[in-house]
Design a protein around this motif. Structure first.
Motif: not given
Length: 322
Positions: A191-204
C-alpha cells in the motif's frame, strides 16, 4: 478530482489481473465465473489472469490447473512456500504482461465490474485508478476502528500519505508497474509502495460486498504486525518521538531532583518511600524497554534488508498449453 492531461488511450488493451491465492479452493469457481460474465462481451479487452499460489496447503493448485485446461487466459505462478500476500503480489506484478494491471482478491469483495469503470478513467489519461470503498459496514467494529486509527496515525507521521479505505484493488498502467519493479526492498508494504511511486491518480467508488466464500487470512495479530510494518516502512518519526520523550523525562527528573535538594536543605533528611521508588524504577525501566523495542524494529528492518534475499521464490510457472 480534476480532469487529467495525460496520454489518452483508445482501442484494444491487454489487461492482467493479479490474483494472490492461499487456501482458496472454495472461492475459485465463483471468481472465474464472475470474471467470465464481466469480460466475455468486452471485445477490446484482452485478458490475462495471473494466479499466484502462495504456498497453499489445500487443493488450490490442483483446482487452478484443472481450470487452466479450459481457460487459456490463466497463468499460474506457484511459489516455493507461503511468503505472504505482499510477496505474492510482488510476484504477480513481475510476471504480468498486460498494458494495464489490476491486483484483485479471489473472494469477490472487490467486484470485477468496477474494473470496467477503472479502464474508462485510464482511457482518459490517468495512470493509477484507485478502488475506493464507500463504507466498511461489512467489517467488524474492531476492524473499522483499528483501520481508521491506523490511517490517521500513519498519515500524521509518514511523509507519504495513504488514501483511506483503499486496498490493493486498483488499476495501474504499465509504466507504474515497471516503476514498482525497480524498488529493491525485500520487506514490502505494498500500500505504501503504491502511494510512494505517485503518477496521475484518480479513483472510482464502490460498495464492498461480503466475502463470497472461504475465510479471511488476516486475524487481529497479523493486522497489528501489518500496521507496524507500514509505519516503520515509511516513517522514522517513532525514533524521533522517543528522543523527545527521553528529553522530557530527563527534564522532569532533573526538576524533581532540584525539588528534593531544596526540600532536604529546608526540612532535613527523611526516609525515602519504597513505593514511590519502585514506581519510578519500573516506569523508567518500562520506558527504556519500549524505546529499545522501537529501535530494534528499525534495526531488524536494516538487518533483513542487508541480507538482500529475494522477496519470493518461484517453484514453477504453469503456462496454458493453448
Amino acid at each position: 478530482m480534476t480532469h487529467s492531461h495525460g496520454t489518452q488511450h483508445a482501442g484494444p488493451v491487454t489487461l492482467s489481473l493479479v490474483v494472490p491465492v492461499f487456501n482458496e479452493e472454495d472461492s475459485l469457481d465463483g471468481f472465474l465465473l464472475r470474471i467470465r460474465q464481466v469480460f466475455e462481451r468486452e471485445a477490446q479487452i484482452s485478458l490475462e489472469l495471473v494466479f499466484v499460489n502462495d504456498g497453499s496447503t489445500d487443493s488450490t493448485l490442483e483446482r487452478l490447473l484443472h481450470c487452466q485446461q479450459s481457460n487459456s487466459t490463466i497463468r499460474i505462478v506457484d511459489l516455493s512456500r507461503n511468503f505472504g500476500k505482499e510477496a505474492a503480489l510482488s510476484a504477480g506484478l513481475q510476471i504480468a504482461t498486460g498494458q494495464i494491471v489490476v491486483p484483485i482478491d479471489v473472494d469477490l469483495q472487490d467486484p470485477p465490474e468496477v474494473i470496467l469503470q477503472m479502464i474508462e478513467r485510464w482511457r482518459e489519461g490517468y495512470e493509477v485508478v484507485l478502488g475506493h470503498r464507500i463504507s466498511r459496514r461489512n467489517d467488524s467494529w474492531a476492524k473499522q476502528t483499528s483501520a481508521s486509527w491506523f490511517y490517521r496515525l500513519h498519515n500524521k507521521i509518514a511523509e507519504q500519505t495513504l488514501p483511506e479505505n483503499v486496498g490493493d484493488f486498483r488499476l495501474m498502467d504499465r509504466c507504474v508497474v515497471d516503476a514498482l519493479l525497480t524498488l529493491p526492498e525485500s520487506r514490502r508494504f505494498m500500500k505504501g509502495l503504491f502511494a510512494w511511486v505517485g503518477f496521475r491518480t484518480t479513483q472510482v467508488e464502490y460498495e464492498r460486498p461480503e466475502r463470497a466464500a472461504g475465510q479471511s487470512k488476516f486475524n487481529g495479530w497479523r493486522l497489528w504486525n501489518f500496521a507496524l510494518e507500514g509505519i516503520t516502512s515509511f516513517s522514522t518519526e517513532p525514533l524521533r518521538i522517543w528522543t523527545y520523550l527521553g528529553a522530557l523525562v530527563s527534564l522532569v527528573s532533573f526538576a524533581f531532583a532540584m525539588f528534593i535538594v531544596v526540600r532536604t536543605l529546608i526540612h532535613g533528611v527523611d526516609m525515602p518511600g519504597y513505593a514511590s521508588l519502585m514506581v519510578a524504577v519500573t516506569f523508567l525501566g518500562g520506558l527504556q524497554l519500549i524505546g529499545i523495542g522501537v529501535l530494534g524494529e528499525y534495526l531488524g528492518r536494516t538487518y533483513i534488508e542487508a541480507k538482500r534475499r529475494p522477496v519470493f521464490l518461484v517453484r514453477r510457472i504453469y503456462e496454458s498449453k493453448d
